[in-house]
Write an enzyme that holds these catalytic residues in place. Structure first.
Site, PDB file in Angstrom:
ATOM      1  N   TYR A 100       0.832  -1.212   0.000  1.00 56.96           N
ATOM      2  CA  TYR A 100       0.000   0.000   0.000  1.00 56.96           C
ATOM      3  C   TYR A 100       0.865   1.259   0.000  1.00 56.96           C
ATOM      4  O   TYR A 100       0.355   2.352   0.201  1.00 56.96           O
ATOM      5  CB  TYR A 100      -0.927   0.016   1.218  1.00 56.96           C
ATOM      6  CG  TYR A 100      -2.042  -1.003   1.124  1.00 56.96           C
ATOM      7  CD1 TYR A 100      -1.766  -2.368   1.150  1.00 56.96           C
ATOM      8  CD2 TYR A 100      -3.367  -0.611   1.003  1.00 56.96           C
ATOM      9  CE1 TYR A 100      -2.775  -3.309   1.059  1.00 56.96           C
ATOM     10  CE2 TYR A 100      -4.384  -1.544   0.903  1.00 56.96           C
ATOM     11  CZ  TYR A 100      -4.086  -2.884   0.931  1.00 56.96           C
ATOM     12  OH  TYR A 100      -5.087  -3.819   0.839  1.00 56.96           O
ATOM     13  N   LYS A 104       4.773 -14.729   4.529  1.00 57.24           N
ATOM     14  CA  LYS A 104       5.234 -15.532   3.395  1.00 57.24           C
ATOM     15  C   LYS A 104       6.753 -15.346   3.326  1.00 57.24           C
ATOM     16  O   LYS A 104       7.331 -14.993   2.285  1.00 57.24           O
ATOM     17  CB  LYS A 104       4.535 -15.054   2.108  1.00 57.24           C
ATOM     18  CG  LYS A 104       4.724 -15.936   0.900  1.00 57.24           C
ATOM     19  CD  LYS A 104       3.816 -17.153   0.903  1.00 57.24           C
ATOM     20  CE  LYS A 104       4.112 -18.049  -0.285  1.00 57.24           C
ATOM     21  NZ  LYS A 104       3.394 -19.325  -0.261  1.00 57.24           N
ATOM     22  N   ASP A 144      -0.715 -18.884   3.022  1.00 57.73           N
ATOM     23  CA  ASP A 144      -1.589 -19.807   2.271  1.00 57.73           C
ATOM     24  C   ASP A 144      -2.105 -20.922   3.182  1.00 57.73           C
ATOM     25  O   ASP A 144      -3.294 -21.262   3.165  1.00 57.73           O
ATOM     26  CB  ASP A 144      -0.886 -20.366   1.020  1.00 57.73           C
ATOM     27  CG  ASP A 144       0.587 -20.673   1.240  1.00 57.73           C
ATOM     28  OD1 ASP A 144       1.108 -20.358   2.321  1.00 57.73           O
ATOM     29  OD2 ASP A 144       1.216 -21.252   0.343  1.00 57.73           O
ATOM     30  N   ASP A 192     -11.511 -10.257   4.868  1.00 55.92           N
ATOM     31  CA  ASP A 192     -12.726 -10.635   4.138  1.00 55.92           C
ATOM     32  C   ASP A 192     -12.978 -12.135   4.259  1.00 55.92           C
ATOM     33  O   ASP A 192     -14.127 -12.567   4.382  1.00 55.92           O
ATOM     34  CB  ASP A 192     -12.616 -10.225   2.657  1.00 55.92           C
ATOM     35  CG  ASP A 192     -13.018  -8.770   2.432  1.00 55.92           C
ATOM     36  OD1 ASP A 192     -12.828  -7.967   3.369  1.00 55.92           O
ATOM     37  OD2 ASP A 192     -13.506  -8.424   1.345  1.00 55.92           O
ATOM     38  N   ASP A 236      -5.807  -7.342   4.707  1.00 53.09           N
ATOM     39  CA  ASP A 236      -6.978  -6.984   3.902  1.00 53.09           C
ATOM     40  C   ASP A 236      -7.681  -8.251   3.418  1.00 53.09           C
ATOM     41  O   ASP A 236      -8.894  -8.418   3.583  1.00 53.09           O
ATOM     42  CB  ASP A 236      -6.498  -6.149   2.706  1.00 53.09           C
ATOM     43  CG  ASP A 236      -7.646  -5.629   1.867  1.00 53.09           C
ATOM     44  OD1 ASP A 236      -8.703  -5.319   2.440  1.00 53.09           O
ATOM     45  OD2 ASP A 236      -7.490  -5.550   0.638  1.00 53.09           O
TER      46      ASP A 236
END
Ligand code: ATP
Length: 338
Positions: free
Chosen positions: A125, A172, A205, A233, A229
């Site tokens: 971002y 990650k 993941d 969701d 983010d």
């Protein structure tokens, strides 16, 4: 004597005004005196002040120190950066806190009780993107020791204050050895000062798979901006959708409360948006103001109304309107406060 609060209100775009109207009904029901000073941003900012984030709006948030906002639409046209991102950066709202908890009857998973702690100021971002040659572009992921340590401390402090047991850093680092490696190193360092809280790490993941198969194992999740983010969701889906998850952007000096969902242009103006996320966001604001009894009543009212199964907006499989849900919640809060 009861306190009088002044809070900056940005109703926002799309379903923003509809859900804010219901949020105000619930404020009235709590009996807490909040004067809302209205400010504009997003599409309305352009209409009123020709700016997506007018200086006047920023000044009003700084003056009151606390704000609550509906979702903002960022125009798709070139030249407009995300207003939400800009607001978080300008006010140094470094911690994005999103509690995701199961509700009776509407949550596909019954035992979810997760706090998402998302770093809010950097990562992909950063807005640094360029074309290095025709057909070759770069987006820069920025991770710093200062910001990573700051969010890790916030997560552990939150865990301690709220008697949470496990903080899991999501990463990650096997691929992004430098950036995610630094994020993890900071989290590990901070974890050493909190021996009473278990510290774990999980690759993003695998974390997504585990969240879907066994979400009850998670407590506080510590994430960089982009993973935060996406995982937010995903977690909203575990408990019944975006209409149910509140959020707060917290910094050293200021706090801006907003739910996880966007402006939902597909249902705006139809009176069918679910106001629960916005009303739970009010609950977080009340907690921040140390009005714990009212905050507790707001949360309990949502549980009670969903348990009764009489009022459900279309996203929850019902036919009731945004206004009917707001009325039901306000009535329940009134009962609980008396
Ligand atoms: P953004 O990029 O701003 O997060 P988005 O387009 O990714 O926005 P939303 O605007 O949150 O996502 O909408 C995603 C879907 O969820 C839409 O179908 C929308 O109607 C639905 N939705 C979002 N919020 C609510 C709500 N409060 N009540 C009912 N449905 C909602």
């Amino acid at each position: 004597m009861a306190k009088n609060y002044r809070v900056t209100l940005i109703e926002g775009d799309g379903i923003g005004p509809e859900i804010c109207a219901e949020m105000k009904k619930v404020v009235a029901a709590t009996g807490i005196k909040i004067q809302f000073d209205e400010a504009f941003a997003g599409q309305k900012g352009i209409e009123k002040c020709n700016d997506t984030l007018p200086d006047k709006t920023l000044a009003l948030i700084k003056k009151n120190r606390v704000a609550i906002k509906g979702p903002l639409t960022t125009p798709i046209a070139k030249g407009f950066g995300s207003i939400n991102v800009l607001l978080r950066k300008k006010l140094e709202l470094y911690a994005n806190v999103r509690p995701v908890k199961s509700f009776p009857h509407v949550s596909p998973y019954p035992n979810v009780d997760i706090i998402i702690m998302r770093e809010n100021t950097e990562d992909l971002y950063s807005g640094i993107e360029h074309e290095i040659a025709p057909g070759v572009v770069e987006s820069i992921k920025v991770i710093t020791r200062v910001a990573s340590t700051r969010i890790a401390k916030y997560a552990f402090e939150y865990a301690k204050r709220n008697r949470r047991k496990i903080v899991t850093a999501i990463h990650k680092a096997n691929i992004m050895k430098l950036s995610d490696g630094l994020f993890l190193a900071c989290a590990q360092q901070v974890a050493k000062s909190y021996p009473g809280i278990e510290y774990k790490e999980m690759i993003v993941d695998n974390a997504c798979m585990q969240l879907v198969t066994k979400p009850s194992q998670f407590d506080v999740l510590l994430l960089e901006n982009l993973y935060g983010d996406i995982v937010s969701d995903l977690c909203a889906g575990l408990v019944g959708g975006l209409g149910l998850v509140p959020g707060g952007n917290i910094g050293k000096k200021f706090a801006v409360f907003e739910s996880v969902h966007g402006s939902a242009p597909d249902i705006a103006g139809k009176g069918i948006a679910n106001p629960i996320a916005m009303i739970l966001t009010l609950g977080m604001l009340l907690e921040y103001l140390n009005e714990s009894e009212a905050a507790q009543a707001v949360r309990q009212a949502v549980v009670n109304v969903l348990k009764a199964q009489k009022i459900k907006t279309p996203d929850l499989g019902g036919k009731n309107s945004c206004g009917e849900m707001g009325d039901a919640l306000a009535a329940e809060v009134k009962k609980l406060i008396k």
